[in-house]
Structure formats: structure tokens, C-alpha cells
Design a protein around this motif. Structure first.
Motif, PDB file in Angstrom:
ATOM      1  N   PHE A 349     -11.127   6.656  -6.064  1.00  9.96           N
ATOM      2  CA  PHE A 349      -9.756   6.265  -6.404  1.00  9.96           C
ATOM      3  C   PHE A 349      -8.868   6.269  -5.170  1.00  9.96           C
ATOM      4  O   PHE A 349      -8.034   5.369  -4.976  1.00  9.96           O
ATOM      5  CB  PHE A 349      -9.203   7.220  -7.464  1.00  9.96           C
ATOM      6  CG  PHE A 349      -7.714   7.120  -7.659  1.00  9.96           C
ATOM      7  CD1 PHE A 349      -7.156   6.016  -8.274  1.00  9.96           C
ATOM      8  CD2 PHE A 349      -6.873   8.136  -7.218  1.00  9.96           C
ATOM      9  CE1 PHE A 349      -5.781   5.918  -8.450  1.00  9.96           C
ATOM     10  CE2 PHE A 349      -5.505   8.054  -7.389  1.00  9.96           C
ATOM     11  CZ  PHE A 349      -4.955   6.943  -8.008  1.00  9.96           C
ATOM     12  N   GLN A 350      -9.036   7.238  -4.302  1.00 10.21           N
ATOM     13  CA  GLN A 350      -8.181   7.344  -3.122  1.00 10.21           C
ATOM     14  C   GLN A 350      -8.494   6.274  -2.085  1.00 10.21           C
ATOM     15  O   GLN A 350      -7.579   5.703  -1.482  1.00 10.21           O
ATOM     16  CB  GLN A 350      -8.341   8.733  -2.490  1.00 10.21           C
ATOM     17  CG  GLN A 350      -7.723   9.853  -3.314  1.00 10.21           C
ATOM     18  CD  GLN A 350      -7.882  11.190  -2.618  1.00 10.21           C
ATOM     19  OE1 GLN A 350      -9.002  11.600  -2.288  1.00 10.21           O
ATOM     20  NE2 GLN A 350      -6.775  11.870  -2.380  1.00 10.21           N
ATOM     21  N   ARG A 351      -9.756   5.992  -1.868  1.00 10.25           N
ATOM     22  CA  ARG A 351     -10.114   5.078  -0.788  1.00 10.25           C
ATOM     23  C   ARG A 351     -10.258   3.629  -1.235  1.00 10.25           C
ATOM     24  O   ARG A 351     -10.398   2.735  -0.385  1.00 10.25           O
ATOM     25  CB  ARG A 351     -11.415   5.537  -0.129  1.00 10.25           C
ATOM     26  CG  ARG A 351     -12.629   5.445  -1.013  1.00 10.25           C
ATOM     27  CD  ARG A 351     -13.853   6.094  -0.369  1.00 10.25           C
ATOM     28  NE  ARG A 351     -15.036   5.980  -1.229  1.00 10.25           N
ATOM     29  CZ  ARG A 351     -15.833   4.931  -1.245  1.00 10.25           C
ATOM     30  NH1 ARG A 351     -15.585   3.919  -0.450  1.00 10.25           N
ATOM     31  NH2 ARG A 351     -16.868   4.906  -2.063  1.00 10.25           N
ATOM     32  N   SER A 352     -10.234   3.382  -2.543  1.00 14.47           N
ATOM     33  CA  SER A 352     -10.383   1.999  -3.016  1.00 14.47           C
ATOM     34  C   SER A 352      -9.138   1.170  -2.761  1.00 14.47           C
ATOM     35  O   SER A 352      -9.214  -0.063  -2.704  1.00 14.47           O
ATOM     36  CB  SER A 352     -10.717   1.982  -4.513  1.00 14.47           C
ATOM     37  OG  SER A 352      -9.663   2.589  -5.255  1.00 14.47           O
ATOM     38  N   VAL A 353      -7.994   1.810  -2.616  1.00 14.02           N
ATOM     39  CA  VAL A 353      -6.744   1.109  -2.323  1.00 14.02           C
ATOM     40  C   VAL A 353      -6.454   1.258  -0.844  1.00 14.02           C
ATOM     41  O   VAL A 353      -6.547   2.355  -0.283  1.00 14.02           O
ATOM     42  CB  VAL A 353      -5.577   1.679  -3.160  1.00 14.02           C
ATOM     43  CG1 VAL A 353      -4.277   0.963  -2.837  1.00 14.02           C
ATOM     44  CG2 VAL A 353      -5.899   1.567  -4.644  1.00 14.02           C
ATOM     45  N   ASP A 354      -6.114   0.155  -0.192  1.00 13.69           N
ATOM     46  CA  ASP A 354      -5.884   0.174   1.245  1.00 13.69           C
ATOM     47  C   ASP A 354      -4.693   1.062   1.613  1.00 13.69           C
ATOM     48  O   ASP A 354      -3.767   1.258   0.822  1.00 13.69           O
ATOM     49  CB  ASP A 354      -5.644  -1.248   1.748  1.00 13.69           C
ATOM     50  CG  ASP A 354      -5.626  -1.328   3.252  1.00 13.69           C
ATOM     51  OD1 ASP A 354      -6.696  -1.296   3.868  1.00 13.69           O
ATOM     52  OD2 ASP A 354      -4.507  -1.392   3.817  1.00 13.69           O
ATOM     53  N   MET A 355      -4.743   1.565   2.845  1.00 17.96           N
ATOM     54  CA  MET A 355      -3.688   2.453   3.334  1.00 17.96           C
ATOM     55  C   MET A 355      -2.326   1.765   3.314  1.00 17.96           C
ATOM     56  O   MET A 355      -1.300   2.396   3.060  1.00 17.96           O
ATOM     57  CB  MET A 355      -4.031   2.914   4.756  1.00 17.96           C
ATOM     58  CG  MET A 355      -3.086   3.948   5.331  1.00 17.96           C
ATOM     59  SD  MET A 355      -3.498   4.377   7.032  1.00 17.96           S
ATOM     60  CE  MET A 355      -5.132   5.092   6.828  1.00 17.96           C
ATOM     61  N   LEU A 356      -2.310   0.454   3.576  1.00 13.74           N
ATOM     62  CA  LEU A 356      -1.045  -0.273   3.570  1.00 13.74           C
ATOM     63  C   LEU A 356      -0.409  -0.277   2.189  1.00 13.74           C
ATOM     64  O   LEU A 356       0.816  -0.156   2.050  1.00 13.74           O
ATOM     65  CB  LEU A 356      -1.277  -1.712   4.062  1.00 13.74           C
ATOM     66  CG  LEU A 356      -0.041  -2.581   4.240  1.00 13.74           C
ATOM     67  CD1 LEU A 356       0.863  -2.010   5.316  1.00 13.74           C
ATOM     68  CD2 LEU A 356      -0.444  -4.005   4.594  1.00 13.74           C
ATOM     69  N   ILE A 357      -1.224  -0.397   1.136  1.00 15.28           N
ATOM     70  CA  ILE A 357      -0.702  -0.379  -0.228  1.00 15.28           C
ATOM     71  C   ILE A 357      -0.154   0.998  -0.571  1.00 15.28           C
ATOM     72  O   ILE A 357       0.918   1.135  -1.183  1.00 15.28           O
ATOM     73  CB  ILE A 357      -1.800  -0.791  -1.227  1.00 15.28           C
ATOM     74  CG1 ILE A 357      -2.397  -2.146  -0.822  1.00 15.28           C
ATOM     75  CG2 ILE A 357      -1.250  -0.847  -2.639  1.00 15.28           C
ATOM     76  CD1 ILE A 357      -1.394  -3.266  -0.747  1.00 15.28           C
ATOM     77  N   TRP A 358      -0.889   2.045  -0.174  1.00 12.31           N
ATOM     78  CA  TRP A 358      -0.377   3.394  -0.408  1.00 12.31           C
ATOM     79  C   TRP A 358       0.925   3.624   0.348  1.00 12.31           C
ATOM     80  O   TRP A 358       1.824   4.317  -0.144  1.00 12.31           O
ATOM     81  CB  TRP A 358      -1.420   4.435   0.011  1.00 12.31           C
ATOM     82  CG  TRP A 358      -2.574   4.594  -0.926  1.00 12.31           C
ATOM     83  CD1 TRP A 358      -3.893   4.467  -0.637  1.00 12.31           C
ATOM     84  CD2 TRP A 358      -2.525   4.936  -2.329  1.00 12.31           C
ATOM     85  NE1 TRP A 358      -4.678   4.690  -1.744  1.00 12.31           N
ATOM     86  CE2 TRP A 358      -3.852   4.983  -2.802  1.00 12.31           C
ATOM     87  CE3 TRP A 358      -1.485   5.187  -3.219  1.00 12.31           C
ATOM     88  CZ2 TRP A 358      -4.167   5.287  -4.122  1.00 12.31           C
ATOM     89  CZ3 TRP A 358      -1.797   5.486  -4.534  1.00 12.31           C
ATOM     90  CH2 TRP A 358      -3.117   5.535  -4.978  1.00 12.31           C
ATOM     91  N   ALA A 359       1.035   3.044   1.542  1.00 11.99           N
ATOM     92  CA  ALA A 359       2.283   3.183   2.301  1.00 11.99           C
ATOM     93  C   ALA A 359       3.449   2.546   1.555  1.00 11.99           C
ATOM     94  O   ALA A 359       4.562   3.097   1.524  1.00 11.99           O
ATOM     95  CB  ALA A 359       2.124   2.554   3.687  1.00 11.99           C
ATOM     96  N   LEU A 360       3.212   1.382   0.964  1.00 12.29           N
ATOM     97  CA  LEU A 360       4.263   0.747   0.165  1.00 12.29           C
ATOM     98  C   LEU A 360       4.648   1.612  -1.030  1.00 12.29           C
ATOM     99  O   LEU A 360       5.834   1.748  -1.372  1.00 12.29           O
ATOM    100  CB  LEU A 360       3.788  -0.628  -0.315  1.00 12.29           C
ATOM    101  CG  LEU A 360       3.637  -1.712   0.759  1.00 12.29           C
ATOM    102  CD1 LEU A 360       2.942  -2.933   0.173  1.00 12.29           C
ATOM    103  CD2 LEU A 360       5.002  -2.098   1.310  1.00 12.29           C
ATOM    104  N   PHE A 361       3.645   2.213  -1.657  1.00 10.43           N
ATOM    105  CA  PHE A 361       3.909   3.070  -2.823  1.00 10.43           C
ATOM    106  C   PHE A 361       4.718   4.300  -2.417  1.00 10.43           C
ATOM    107  O   PHE A 361       5.725   4.643  -3.065  1.00 10.43           O
ATOM    108  CB  PHE A 361       2.573   3.483  -3.455  1.00 10.43           C
ATOM    109  CG  PHE A 361       2.715   4.511  -4.537  1.00 10.43           C
ATOM    110  CD1 PHE A 361       3.121   4.146  -5.810  1.00 10.43           C
ATOM    111  CD2 PHE A 361       2.446   5.853  -4.288  1.00 10.43           C
ATOM    112  CE1 PHE A 361       3.251   5.097  -6.820  1.00 10.43           C
ATOM    113  CE2 PHE A 361       2.575   6.803  -5.285  1.00 10.43           C
ATOM    114  CZ  PHE A 361       2.987   6.427  -6.553  1.00 10.43           C
TER     115      PHE A 361
END
Length: 500
Positions: A349-361
Motif C-alpha cells: 500500500f505504501q510503495r504502490s503510490v508514487d512519492m509525488l502523489i503522496w507529496a500532493l496528498f
């Protein structure tokens, strides 16, 4: 080594023909592979319209874009009045500084009788007056605000510019007259008639490739390669004269050291009279450098340090959390399938979404700033490092664990002395690699609002004018990445026992 004769080879082939018989795949596999690769390339060429993109690409714009990274521009503006007088001005933030008198602009002056028109009536809505630009080569006095009492036309005789000649580089010139304009680039030249009444710019003859006029009589764009470019209308000529280098990198135009040579600056710092009674010349020079409004050195360096802190803190937190979780995910360490699967799915779950998307979140959750960047790095790397660590644990040699168990060691001691010595160098090596990689990633996520130099880099790119500032920050990032890459490689080599 015994070599078989031809007769022996033929006899063996007759006795065992299935060994020497090649099937279809063995005979044609190279041809099939080449065919598939060619078809894939042709499909990609068609799908992305690569041929159309290459033929329609404007390579001159790409060249100008790259030139902006390593050059600066002076941007004089020539305004042609209805009576034929030409005025030259520079924008307020032009790097040439106040009272500009460049040697690449030659002006011819004449005495002219000019009539200043009536002012706008008092009851008419007032229009905001723009801030005055730096002006030179014109003796026209500044016009004061008009009222009803001084609204009558005034006739004055003054010296004005009637012709202006601009030199761009070594082989390009612009000759500006009240009624026409001549552009030269190398051996080619073109003349334009300026019709201010009809607001038209009409070419006298065919246009060369470096001149663009999309509609007849409309605005003209002339490109002079690295030397710059010009925008021409019926009553105005905007020139962008390009020079190699970075203008005012040390001191800006508002500094007391502006325009002085390195020797003069050193003399003022060492033994010259104080330019500011409240501080020494050394302190003043250092202050003017750090707070240079054009380059903002101090702010850029602070943002760069924020990026490094984001990468370091995010990686450390991710390492500290993924380390114990990896023991829960490893099947040979934790003999519980449910816990193994839950932990591994958490990593997915943590690594399936790119770091850039998590940064936006996280930017949306915490607001712009380094906290969002640290959270994005921490969240993404926890999943990736956890997966890598658990796989490393599952591939250890169980003999050391069995040896610890055979002497009656408690479970914690078994992990401490039977497992950690095998995986700890690998864990540290992977953590160092991710720290190095996150130094680059922190720049990207900073561009979406996570702070650091990435945000400042994006702000400079959005202006579409400060490309030399972009190049400056990119070079700083490259230098830092190069430095941290070498430090990380050295530490990893020592941890895993590699010979340098």
C-alpha cells in the motif's frame, strides 16, 4: 582433450539424430526476435507520431531556450512618437542598471520643435500612470501631472533622437528610423515600412527564414540566433540583446559595489573608505551578495538545505520503522501467515503510490512546506525498504540461527547474533542508497509545494524569463547530488567490505 574424427561424428549423428536436429525455434529465433523488435519500433513511431513531431519541431526555439540558461539579456525599448521622435528606455529591473549608456546603441540627435498635446479633462476618469522607466539619450523633461489650468498645447524646441542603430552580436544590426526599419543578419537584410496611422508593419520584399510575420501588416518577430531577438510593431521596437554569462551574479544594480572590477572591490574591502558608516565594507559586500535580489543566494542555499534535511529525516524515519516491520513480514522469522500477509500488504500500500502523489496528498493535509516532503519520503520509503529488508531476511543462512538455538540462546539473542550480522551491512547499504536517491526526489516533490529548492526552482521556471536562475539552481543540485553520491558509495563500500 580428444578430438572426434569426421567419421566418428557422422556415426554418432546417425545413432542419435534427435540430438543434432534443430527445431524451428532454434533455427528462426533470431529472425523472430528481430522482427518483433522492428514491429514494436514501428508501432511506437506511429502511436506517438514521432515523425510528425520531428518535422514540425521548432528547433530555433529550443536553441533560444537553451541559450537563456547560460546568458542574460538587455532589453531596450524604442518608442516612436507621432512627430518622429524616438525615445529609448529600459525596464526597471533590467540588469544593465541605472543610467544605461551601452556602446552597442548609437543614436543620432537633432533639434526638433515639438508640440505637447492637451491634457485629459478633469472630469474624465484618470488612468493609472506607469512607473517611469530608465531613459537615456533624450533631453525631454519629465512631464508633470496636468490639470485644467495647463491643458493648452505647449510648443518646445528640444534635442531628440531621430535615428537609432542597434548592434546585436557580430553580424546583426537593427536600424530604426521614424518611418522604416532595417534588419540585417549576416549577408541578409530586410526593410519594413512603419505606418503608424494604420498600425501596420509592411515588408519591402520577401522575408528571410529568421523573420516571422503571421499576418500581413501585423507584428514582426526577428530572430538573430544567440545574439538575441526583436519584436517590432508600427510605433515600438523591443530588442532583446543577449550576452554570454550571468549578469550581476555577485552584486545587483542597487549595490554600492555594482559596476566595479574585482580589484576595485578588493581594494574597498581591504583599505577603502567605508561606504556605509554602520558596517565595514566586508560586511556590506557579504550582505549585498547574500541578499542579491536578482539571484537570492541566501534564500536558494536555505532552500537547498531544506531539501537535504527533507531527504535525510525522511530516510531515517523510514529506516527506523521498516527495520522492525521487516521482521514481521519475513516468513522464516515470524511463523504467522496472517501477520506476514498483513505486513506485506501494508508495504504494498505504501510503495504502490508514487512519492509525488503522496507529496500532493500531504501538502493538502499539512499545507506547503518541508513537513509534507518529509512525510512523503517517509511513507514511500517505509514500504520499499520494508519489502527489501524482509526479502533479505528470508534469504539468510539458517545455520547461524540453528547454532544459536542449539546452545539454548533466547529468541532475542538468536535474532541479534544469528540474523543481524548477516543482514545489517545490506540494510545499511540500502538505507544509504535511498538517502542518496531521496536527495534527488526531494527536489521533485518540492515543486508540488513540499518546500525546499524544488519549489523555488518551479517558481523560477514559471516566469519563463529567469532561466539563468534555473540553471544556477540545477547546477547546485547536481553538485550536491554528486557529493552525496560519492559519500554514499564510500560508506556502502566500507559497510559491505568491498575493496576500493
Amino acid at each position: 582433450m580428444t578430438h572426434l574424427s569426421l567419421e566418428d561424428q557422422n556415426r554418432i549423428a546417425e545413432q542419435h539424430p534427435e540430438i543434432f536436429r534443430r527445431n524451428l525455434w532454434q533455427r528462426y529465433r533470431l529472425l523472430v526476435i528481430l522482427t518483433v523488435v522492428c514491429l514494436y519500433i514501428a508501432f511506437s513511431w506511429w502511436l506517438f507520431a514521432i515523425g510528425t513531431v520531428l518535422t514540425k519541431a521548432n528547433w530555433s526555439i529550443a536553441g533560444n531556450y537553451l541559450a537563456d540558461w547560460v546568458s542574460y539579456e538587455y532589453r531596450p525599448e524604442f518608442n516612436i512618437a507621432p512627430d518622429g521622435a524616438i525615445s529609448v528606455s529600459f525596464s526597471r529591473f533590467d540588469p544593465i542598471g541605472p543610467n544605461p549608456k551601452p556602446d552597442w546603441i548609437v543614436a543620432r540627435k537633432e533639434m526638433m520643435t515639438r508640440t505637447i498635446g492637451a491634457a485629459v479633462p478633469a472630469e474624465a476618469p484618470a488612468t493609472p500612470t506607469p512607473a517611469p522607466a530608465f531613459n537615456f539619450m533624450s533631453n525631454a523633461p519629465k512631464q508633470a501631472a496636468t490639470t485644467e489650468t495647463d491643458s493648452k498645447p505647449q510648443t518646445k524646441r528640444e534635442e531628440v533622437i531621430t535615428e537609432a542603430f542597434v548592434k546585436l552580436g557580430r553580424q546583426a544590426t537593427i536600424d530604426i528610423y521614424p518611418d522604416r526599419l532595417i534588419l540585417r543578419r549576416g549577408s541578409e537584410n530586410v526593410t519594413f515600412a512603419l505606418n503608424r496611422k494604420l498600425d501596420q508593419v509592411n515588408a519591402e520584399g520577401p522575408l528571410p527564414k529568421w523573420v516571422d510575420q503571421r499576418e500581413r501588416g501585423g507584428r514582426v518577430m526577428a530572430w538573430f540566433g544567440f545574439a538575441g531577438w526583436a519584436e517590432i510593431s508600427s510605433d515600438r521596437v523591443r530588442v532583446h540583446n543577449r550576452f554570454f554569462g550571468w549578469a550581476n551574479f555577485i552584486f545587483d544594480t542597487d549595490s554600492a559595489f555594482f559596476g566595479k572590477s574585482a580589484g576595485e572591490v578588493l581594494h574597498l574591502i581591504a583599505s577603502g573608505p567605508r561606504l556605509d558608516p554602520h558596517q565595514s565594507n566586508l560586511a556590506l559586500a557579504w550582505h549585498d551578495f547574500l541578499y542579491n535580489p536578482s539571484w537570492q543566494h541566501l534564500d536558494v542555499w536555505i532552500k537547498l538545505m531544506q531539501t537535504l534535511v527533507m531527504a535525510f529525516v525522511g530516510t531515517v524515519f523510514a529506516t527506523l520503522l521498516s527495520f522492525p516491520l521487516s521482521f514481521l513480514a519475513a516468513r522464516n522469522i515470524t511463523r504467522n501467515g496472517f501477520i506476514n500477509q498483513v505486513t506485506k500488504r501494508f508495504f504494498d500500500f505504501q510503495r504502490s503510490v508514487d512519492m509525488l502523489i503522496w507529496a500532493l496528498f500531504f501538502t493538502r493535509a499539512f499545507g506547503p512546506g518541508p513537513l509534507a516532503g518529509i512525510s512523503a519520503i517517509f511513507f514511500t520509503d517505509t514500504g520499499t525498504l520494508g519489502k527489501l529488508y524482509s526479502e533479505a531476511l528470508e534469504n539468510i543462512d539458517d545455520k547461524q540461527r540453528e547454532g544459536m538455538k542449539s546452545v539454548g540462546a533466547p529468541p532475542i539473542a538468536v535474532q541479534r547474533f544469528g540474523v543481524l550480522p548477516q543482514v545489517l551491512p545490506l540494510f545499511a547499504s540500502q538505507a544509504l542508497y535511498f538517502w542518496e536517491s531521496n536527495t534527488r526526489s526531494a527536489t521533485i516533490i518540492g515543486a508540488v509545494g513540499a518546500g525546499g529548492i524544488g519549489l523555488k526552482l518551479w517558481e523560477a521556471m514559471r516566469t519563463n524569463q529567469n532561466w539563468e536562475n534555473v540553471c544556477y539552481m540545477v547546477l547546485l543540485i547536481l553538485l550536491v547530488v554528486f557529493l552525496f553520491d560519492n559519500i554514499s558509495n564510500m560508506l556502502r563500500s566500507r559497510l559491505i567490505g568491498a575493496q576500493r
